[in-house]
Design a protein around this motif. Structure first.
Motif, PDB file in Angstrom:
ATOM      1  N   ARG A 258       6.481 -13.236  -3.844  1.00 35.70           N
ATOM      2  CA  ARG A 258       6.693 -12.729  -5.191  1.00 35.70           C
ATOM      3  C   ARG A 258       6.076 -11.356  -5.402  1.00 35.70           C
ATOM      4  NH1 ARG A 258       8.113 -16.567  -9.069  1.00 35.70           N
ATOM      5  NH2 ARG A 258       8.152 -14.739 -10.420  1.00 35.70           N
ATOM      6  N   SER A 259       5.283 -10.904  -4.456  1.00 33.28           N
ATOM      7  CA  SER A 259       4.584  -9.626  -4.596  1.00 33.28           C
ATOM      8  C   SER A 259       5.160  -8.557  -3.684  1.00 33.28           C
ATOM      9  CB  SER A 259       3.083  -9.815  -4.313  1.00 33.28           C
ATOM     10  OG  SER A 259       2.517 -10.817  -5.108  1.00 33.28           O
ATOM     11  N   PHE A 260       6.416  -8.692  -3.291  1.00 26.78           N
ATOM     12  CA  PHE A 260       7.023  -7.691  -2.414  1.00 26.78           C
ATOM     13  C   PHE A 260       7.049  -6.312  -3.080  1.00 26.78           C
ATOM     14  CE2 PHE A 260       9.582 -10.772   0.419  1.00 26.78           C
ATOM     15  CZ  PHE A 260       8.520 -10.788   1.319  1.00 26.78           C
ATOM     16  N   LYS A 261       7.265  -6.277  -4.380  1.00 27.03           N
ATOM     17  CA  LYS A 261       7.310  -4.995  -5.082  1.00 27.03           C
ATOM     18  C   LYS A 261       5.955  -4.312  -5.028  1.00 27.03           C
ATOM     19  CE  LYS A 261       8.545  -2.934  -9.541  1.00 27.03           C
ATOM     20  NZ  LYS A 261       9.014  -3.219 -10.931  1.00 27.03           N
ATOM     21  N   GLU A 262       4.885  -5.044  -5.305  1.00 26.92           N
ATOM     22  CA  GLU A 262       3.547  -4.465  -5.263  1.00 26.92           C
ATOM     23  C   GLU A 262       3.167  -4.061  -3.847  1.00 26.92           C
ATOM     24  OE1 GLU A 262       4.341  -7.241  -6.736  1.00 26.92           O
ATOM     25  OE2 GLU A 262       3.987  -6.863  -8.870  1.00 26.92           O
TER      26      GLU A 262
ATOM     27  N   GLY B 280       5.255  -3.207  -1.532  1.00 25.85           N
ATOM     28  CA  GLY B 280       6.053  -2.021  -1.230  1.00 25.85           C
ATOM     29  C   GLY B 280       5.427  -0.760  -1.808  1.00 25.85           C
ATOM     30  N   LEU B 281       4.899  -0.859  -3.049  1.00 21.19           N
ATOM     31  CA  LEU B 281       4.207   0.286  -3.632  1.00 21.19           C
ATOM     32  C   LEU B 281       2.976   0.666  -2.829  1.00 21.19           C
ATOM     33  CD1 LEU B 281       4.373  -0.537  -7.452  1.00 21.19           C
ATOM     34  CD2 LEU B 281       5.557   1.303  -6.261  1.00 21.19           C
TER      35      LEU B 281
ATOM     36  N   PRO C  63      -2.635  -2.250  -6.399  1.00 17.20           N
ATOM     37  CA  PRO C  63      -1.715  -3.409  -6.409  1.00 17.20           C
ATOM     38  C   PRO C  63      -2.401  -4.754  -6.222  1.00 17.20           C
ATOM     39  CG  PRO C  63      -1.141  -1.782  -4.704  1.00 17.20           C
ATOM     40  CD  PRO C  63      -2.538  -1.535  -5.131  1.00 17.20           C
TER      41      PRO C  63
END
Length: 504
Positions: free
Chosen positions: A329-333, A335-336, A411
């Motif tokens: 669920r934290s792929f976006k964070e 990735g940042l 993140p």
């Protein structure tokens, strides 16, 4: 009005006359008619030109319902006062205040604290389409639906474990027993012992793999090469035998073998078992087809793959499963984080290479080689194999590790929040599933006492009580408690609940 009396005064001539008069006035005035509604004690006056924007809604149908008589009126509302020309609705006034926004703003927003499922039912009652619900509120509704589906799935799994279908053959019942024994440690004490034993064997095999690389514990073979101690090999063989037997039994008892084979954790199990048999095959048969050196190199490479068995611990640990889900669920964070580090690595390595060129003994030979220095500096590792020697280079290094600390720290908080949110959600779902079973048992008990010949209850699929054991039942396995969180998702029967119970 007395609740026991009829709410439709059909025999009153003055009421019928007032209805006909109001209906004729409504049809003549058209959109100028005023509609007085009383929702849960909250009185509100609405105008026809406002309601006619959405003619398919319930409130818009009230404009012309007076001409249709009492049958039409009471098909739309709970009660009607001809003297005041006021329509009464026994609905949630807070939800109605949100639904009425569609006539003023063209969209509906759900207030904080209202149950999404109850609010969806209110919108269905007022015949307001869900497309008018704002996107932020739709996400809450979809999340609540997923939670209810998960609760229903867990309850159904528990009922399937408790139930025994007499129509099933002995072979099918044997498969279900083996699957329950190996996949559900909480089902019985022997199943829990087997789960603990499997967990310990995973640890033992991992420790043996590490100890086999210690030179003092190795022995020399016929060719003078150091190999693993025979005792450690025997322990490894015993562990692999257990893992193989466990995997085959689970595959044999799986209700969906294709889904079982393609599951990530089961693929990990195969990767942990397969290298042993491949290396054994190469050792005994590979020497005939290729050189001995190539065989030994292949066997050594396959032995490294044994580290995959440590991931088998995730199948027995809910904490590791929660961590895996939180990372997904934290792929976006994540990735940042990688993007920040990548930009910083490129910038600071280029600056470091440029600033260190003036020093005769520079360690920065090229920008790609400087990437390594930027990585270990921004991650605050600092091996010291490459370091700046000029003043500007040292200043660049100080700025780089400060930026690295900030980039890594930003993140972390969302990732921790995802972990805590998912962990708490799983605990809530487990509790809700238990309460669902408790209420089903209570409904079954009350139906059995009050309605001897009543309809089939939710727990009729449970096996009958064993003969000769008075005072015990399958329902005694469930701890009974008074609760109002019943969610009727597993049966087609309509259970009537109060609004307070629904919201809870």
């Amino acid at each position: 009005r007395d609740p026991g009396q009829s709410s439709r005064p059909r025999g009153c001539f003055s009421c019928r006359h007032s209805l006909q008069e109001a209906g004729s006035q409504g049809s003549a005035a058209g959109d100028d008619i005023e509609i007085v509604v009383n929702v849960g004690g909250v009185r509100q006056v609405l105008y026809g030109d406002l309601l006619s924007q959405y003619p398919e809604t319930r409130l818009a149908e009230l404009i012309n319902c007076l001409a249709g008589g009492y049958d039409t009126i009471f098909s739309l509302c709970d009660d009607y006062d001809p003297g005041k020309r006021e329509f009464y609705f026994d609905r949630d006034p807070d939800a109605f205040k949100c639904v009425i926004e569609v006539y003023y703003f063209g969209e509906v927003h759900m207030k904080k604290g209202i149950c999404p499922i109850c609010f969806k039912n209110e919108m269905d009652f007022w015949k307001v389409d869900l497309k008018f619900l704002d996107d932020c509120c739709k996400s809450h509704l979809s999340e609540k639906r997923e939670e209810l589906e998960e609760i229903a799935r867990r309850v159904q799994l528990i009922l399937d474990d408790l139930g025994v279908d007499a129509a099933e053959g002995r072979w099918r019942r044997c498969q279900k027993c083996v699957w329950k024994f190996l996949e559900k440690p909480e089902s019985s004490c022997p199943a829990r012992v087997v789960a603990v034993l499997s967990f310990l064997l995973i640890l033992v095999s991992s420790v043996v793999m590490c100890m086999g690389t210690i030179p003092e514990l190795q022995v020399l073979d016929a060719e003078g090469n150091r190999v693993e101690h025979p005792t450690l090999e025997n322990v490894e063989t015993a562990c692999i035998g257990w893992f193989t037997l466990e995997y085959l039994l689970r595959l044999f008892s799986s209700p969906n073998k294709l889904h079982f084979a393609l599951s990530f954790m089961n693929i990990v199990d195969v990767l942990a078992i397969l290298p042993f048999y491949v290396s054994l095959t190469l050792t005994h048969l590979g020497a005939r087809m290729m050189e001995l050196t190539n065989v030994q190199q292949a066997v050594q490479a396959l032995r490294i793959m044994r580290i995959a068995r440590i991931f088998k611990l995730a199948r027995h640990s809910s904490g590791l499963q929660t961590l895996t889900y939180a990372l997904k669920r934290s792929f976006k964070e994540l990735g940042l984080l990688l993007m920040y580090l990548a930009v910083g690595i490129f910038v600071f390595s280029a600056l470091g290479y440029t600033m260190e060129q003036s020093h005769p003994e520079t360690l920065f030979k090229s920008i790609p080689q400087s990437f390594w220095w930027a990585i270990i500096t921004m991650t605050t590792v600092g091996y010291g194999d490459i370091y700046p020697k000029t003043t500007l280079g040292k200043l660049n290094a100080a700025i780089s590790f400060l930026c690295g600390v900030i980039a890594i720290a930003l993140p972390i908080h969302p990732i921790i929040n995802n972990f805590v949110r998912y962990y708490n959600k799983q605990r809530v779902l487990e509790t809700a599933a238990k309460h669902e079973l408790e209420l089903m048992e209570l409904n079954s008990s009350s139906a059995g006492e009050g309605k001897p010949g009543g309809s089939r209850s939710d727990l009729d699929i449970l096996p009958p009580e064993p003969a000769g054991k008075e005072g015990t039942s399958w329902g005694s396995r469930l701890k009974l408690s008074h609760s109002d969180t019943f969610i009727p998702l597993l049966t087609e029967e309509k259970h009537h609940r109060t609004r307070l119970q629904s919201c809870k």
